[in-house]
Design a protein around this motif. Structure first.
Motif, PDB file in Angstrom:
ATOM      1  N   ARG A  33       0.809  -1.221   0.000  1.00 42.93           N
ATOM      2  CA  ARG A  33       0.000   0.000   0.000  1.00 42.93           C
ATOM      3  C   ARG A  33       0.842   1.272   0.000  1.00 42.93           C
ATOM      4  N   ALA A  82       1.396   3.296  -3.389  1.00 48.45           N
ATOM      5  CA  ALA A  82       0.193   3.976  -3.870  1.00 48.45           C
ATOM      6  C   ALA A  82      -0.112   5.208  -3.023  1.00 48.45           C
ATOM      7  N   TYR A  83       0.030   5.085  -1.712  1.00 49.68           N
ATOM      8  CA  TYR A  83      -0.184   6.246  -0.843  1.00 49.68           C
ATOM      9  C   TYR A  83       0.801   7.356  -1.163  1.00 49.68           C
ATOM     10  N   SER A  84       2.042   6.992  -1.412  1.00 48.87           N
ATOM     11  CA  SER A  84       3.069   7.978  -1.713  1.00 48.87           C
ATOM     12  C   SER A  84       2.789   8.691  -3.035  1.00 48.87           C
ATOM     13  N   GLU A  85       2.369   7.942  -4.046  1.00 47.16           N
ATOM     14  CA  GLU A  85       2.071   8.544  -5.345  1.00 47.16           C
ATOM     15  C   GLU A  85       0.880   9.494  -5.276  1.00 47.16           C
ATOM     16  N   LYS A  86      -0.035   9.237  -4.332  1.00 50.35           N
ATOM     17  CA  LYS A  86      -1.204  10.103  -4.162  1.00 50.35           C
ATOM     18  C   LYS A  86      -0.963  11.201  -3.132  1.00 50.35           C
ATOM     19  N   LYS A 125      -0.447  10.961   0.047  1.00 50.30           N
ATOM     20  CA  LYS A 125      -1.144  10.714   1.315  1.00 50.30           C
ATOM     21  C   LYS A 125      -0.095  10.407   2.383  1.00 50.30           C
ATOM     22  N   GLY A 165       7.772  13.149  -2.525  1.00 52.62           N
ATOM     23  CA  GLY A 165       7.152  12.034  -3.224  1.00 52.62           C
ATOM     24  C   GLY A 165       8.132  11.090  -3.875  1.00 52.62           C
ATOM     25  N   THR A 210       8.462   7.262  -2.587  1.00 52.26           N
ATOM     26  CA  THR A 210       8.068   6.198  -3.505  1.00 52.26           C
ATOM     27  C   THR A 210       9.245   5.261  -3.785  1.00 52.26           C
TER      28      THR A 210
END
Length: 122
Positions: A41, A44-48, A50, A101, A105
């Motif tokens: 997870r 995906a959190y990093s790319e968004k 969050k 980011g 990531t």
């Protein structure tokens, strides 16, 4: 009934200790299985962006993960792989805290790769 006199070396407490050790190993391996899911997870959190979610996932479960890996790592190679995994997790946390980011990531990908390669000791 204490024990059978025909089997003087049988000690029930040894069997109980073995059972407890096997239970503990199974629990630690279950922690590692959940860790694999949670690491997936992070990217995906990093790319968004969050950042709170990244740090939250790391805080929630990585304490248990460190304990499980440290318990299961026996050889020098496993301990070295565990240390590299811990460093990758620290880099992920650092990237999320700095809201960077690219760094977060890349570190999350590195953590997953190191976990798959040797962090999940057998």
């Amino acid at each position: 009934m204490l024990s059978d006199p025909a089997a003087p070396f049988f000690r029930p407490e040894r069997a109980q200790v073995r059972t407890e050790v096997n239970f503990l190993r199974a629990k630690k391996k279950a922690v590692l299985a959940e860790t694999g899911k949670r690491l997936g997870r992070l990217e995906a959190y990093s790319e968004k962006a969050k950042w709170f979610e990244v740090n939250n996932e790391l805080r929630r479960y990585m304490y248990e993960t460190r304990g499980a890996i440290s318990y299961l790592a026996k050889s020098k190679e496993q301990k070295k792989a565990a240390k590299e995994f811990y460093e990758a997790i620290e880099a992920t946390s650092s990237g999320a805290t700095q809201k960077n980011g690219a760094k977060c990531t890349a570190a999350a990908k590195d953590a997953v790769a190191k976990f798959d390669a040797g962090g999940s000791t057998e």
